[in-house]
Design a protein around this motif. Structure first.
Motif, mmCIF file in Angstrom:
data_model
loop_
_atom_site.group_PDB
_atom_site.id
_atom_site.type_symbol
_atom_site.label_atom_id
_atom_site.label_comp_id
_atom_site.label_asym_id
_atom_site.label_seq_id
_atom_site.Cartn_x
_atom_site.Cartn_y
_atom_site.Cartn_z
ATOM 1 N N ALA A 270 9.087 -32.185 15.463
ATOM 2 C CA ALA A 270 9.503 -33.147 16.870
ATOM 3 C C ALA A 270 7.823 -33.385 16.254
ATOM 4 O O ALA A 270 7.175 -34.808 15.936
ATOM 5 C CB ALA A 270 8.777 -32.855 18.301
ATOM 6 N N ASN A 271 6.829 -32.963 15.206
ATOM 7 C CA ASN A 271 5.984 -32.975 14.911
ATOM 8 C C ASN A 271 5.061 -31.637 14.566
ATOM 9 O O ASN A 271 4.693 -30.750 14.753
ATOM 10 C CB ASN A 271 4.402 -32.558 16.091
ATOM 11 N N GLN A 310 16.440 -29.732 13.577
ATOM 12 C CA GLN A 310 15.177 -30.832 14.041
ATOM 13 C C GLN A 310 15.164 -31.993 14.741
ATOM 14 O O GLN A 310 14.288 -32.130 15.585
ATOM 15 C CB GLN A 310 14.427 -30.900 12.659
ATOM 16 N N SER A 311 15.815 -32.531 14.133
ATOM 17 C CA SER A 311 16.235 -33.570 15.135
ATOM 18 C C SER A 311 16.213 -33.293 17.055
ATOM 19 O O SER A 311 15.615 -34.602 17.766
ATOM 20 C CB SER A 311 17.069 -35.162 14.673
ATOM 21 N N LYS A 314 13.043 -33.294 17.744
ATOM 22 C CA LYS A 314 12.390 -34.964 18.196
ATOM 23 C C LYS A 314 12.919 -35.327 19.972
ATOM 24 O O LYS A 314 11.801 -35.622 20.513
ATOM 25 C CB LYS A 314 12.393 -34.858 17.177
ATOM 26 N N ASP A 318 10.122 -36.460 22.991
ATOM 27 C CA ASP A 318 10.184 -37.326 23.447
ATOM 28 C C ASP A 318 10.579 -38.120 24.482
ATOM 29 O O ASP A 318 10.018 -38.897 25.362
ATOM 30 C CB ASP A 318 11.795 -37.917 22.446
ATOM 31 N N SER A 343 2.257 -34.007 23.561
ATOM 32 C CA SER A 343 2.590 -35.069 23.956
ATOM 33 C C SER A 343 2.631 -36.386 24.138
ATOM 34 O O SER A 343 1.627 -36.327 25.469
ATOM 35 C CB SER A 343 3.505 -34.673 25.060
#
Ligand SMILES: Cc1ncc(C[n+]2csc(CCOP(=O)(O)OP(=O)(O)O)c2C)c(N)n1
Length: 397
Positions: A270-271, A310-311, A314, A318, A343
């Protein structure tokens, strides 16, 4: 290793550092290894790792081979696996062992520097080592220069038996312990939230300079996915076949209430910049640090498989399923707020996120009414969690 090419505190720059974790036997796409690899790129050969039993001790120490490797100088992280139930204490033991050795070296260095006939180069290098003792990056270089200065003088004039020569020889006999080490305690949520929790709490409360990384897969992954206190409401896991009833424990907030523990919640996919910042800040903080990394796992049965690991992180951030924040007590001393909420406000799509993973979606088939109730509760708890974090930010501002 092209560490001189770029600022290694940036995401791009960090990737010019040689990873000291290479070919593990983890499931393809495993999030745990991507976190551990990044920590080795930041802390390199000064790492001592105490690893709880769990997936990370299996992919980290398959015995016949080791995925942890060495740099050109033949040095890499020192790694050991402890019991599931005493890993934090084991890591604290690493710290005390290291401290006792360095305290002795400090005492001998001070005695050496106090002698009026000690070589001036040795005095300067010894002083530089003393001045940087608690700075992991600077102290490594200072230690190298101090060793070189001592070796040069002793080689040039031989050991005449004077106090300076004796102290110099004694310091060189333990030269590998001069540089400050970076103590890391690795483990999963079953270890950190449940079985090793008493020890973890004790170690965080000790105030000592150790770093803890929790790979939060929200289940005991290595033994087939049993529910832990990190498992969320409604998730199907072993011993929670009808979906877990109780909410996830907030380990981060328990640690934050001490006020002197560095705490971060991260999710690399995500970051990555926030993840890297947390690792750097945790190592730099002269006290206990706890990083909890969201780690999607084979056990979650994500649609499309672990290629989407990894997605999926995210997506989790989100929609507000997982929150990113950092609590850095060092900022209090600078008159700044120690708490940073990294966030953004949840962007919706919460139920879609849950349905993307069979650990949740399976419940809609087995117990449809219960599923609807528990998933609603899961979302409401997530909303409340985010609102609470916003309030915390206001409180600390
Ligand atoms: C005292 C004790 N109980 C149970 C076990 C068996 N065991 C080994 S690994 C593991 C699960 C670890 O789960 P977690 O800490 O979440 O790490 P993960 O595998 O998810 O990375 C268990 C139950 C053990 N080794 N010791």
């Amino acid at each position: 290793d092209k560490a001189d090419m770029a600022d290694t505190t940036t995401v791009k720059g960090s990737q010019f550092n040689q990873p000291l974790l290479e070919f593990s036997g983890a499931c393809a796409g495993c999030a745990e290894t991507s976190y551990a690899r990044l920590v080795t790129q930041v802390c390199g050969d000064r790492m001592y790792i105490s690893n709880a039993t769990g997936c990370s001790s299996i992919w980290g120490g398959p015995a016949a081979t080791s995925p942890y490797t060495v740099n050109k100088a033949g040095r890499g992280p020192a790694w050991a696996n402890s019991l599931f139930e005493d890993n934090a204490e084991n890591g604290l033991g690493f710290f005390y062992g290291q401290k006792a050795l360095r305290d002795r070296l400090e005492e001998k260095t001070r005695a050496l520097l106090a002698l009026d006939y000690t070589d001036e180069d040795v005095k300067a290098a010894g002083q530089a080592w003393l001045d940087t003792m608690s700075d992991a990056v600077a102290n490594g270089e200072a230690a190298k220069k101090y060793v070189a200065a001592l070796e040069t003088v002793l080689n040039a004039r031989g050991d005449c038996g004077c106090d300076a020569c004796t102290l110099g020889r004694e310091i060189l006999a333990h030269k590998e312990f001069l540089a400050k080490k970076s103590i890391w305690i690795f483990g999963g949520d079953g270890w950190a939230y449940d079985i090793g929790y008493g020890g973890l709490d004790h170690v965080l409360a000790s105030g000592e300079d150790v770093n803890v990384f929790v790979f939060d897969t929200e289940v005991y992954s290595n033994t087939g996915g049993q529910a832990s206190k990190a498992t969320n409401v409604g998730a199907v896991a072993q011993f929670a076949a009808a979906g877990k009833t109780m909410p996830k424990k907030s380990l981060a907030e328990i640690a934050m209430q001490y006020g002197y523990v560095y705490v971060a919640q991260v999710a690399m996919g995500a970051n990555p910049a926030q993840t890297l910042k947390a690792i750097n800040e945790a190592e730099a903080y002269h006290g206990p640090s706890l990083i909890i990394g969201y780690a999607p796992c084979e056990m979650h049965s994500i649609k499309g498989g672990m290629a989407n690991c990894q997605s999926e992180m995210k997506k989790a951030v989100d929609c507000g399923y997982w929150n990113l924040f950092r609590f850095n007590p060092a900022l209090k001393a600078e008159g700044k707020s120690p708490f940073t909420l990294d966030s953004k406000a949840p962007a919706g799509g919460y139920q879609e996120f849950l349905m993307n993973e069979a650990r949740y979606s399976a419940l809609t088939r087995a117990f449809p009414e219960r599923a609807e109730k528990l998933f609603q509760e899961n979302e409401e708890l997530a909303k409340a969690r985010y609102e609470h974090l916003v309030k915390l930010q206001e409180l600390y501002a």
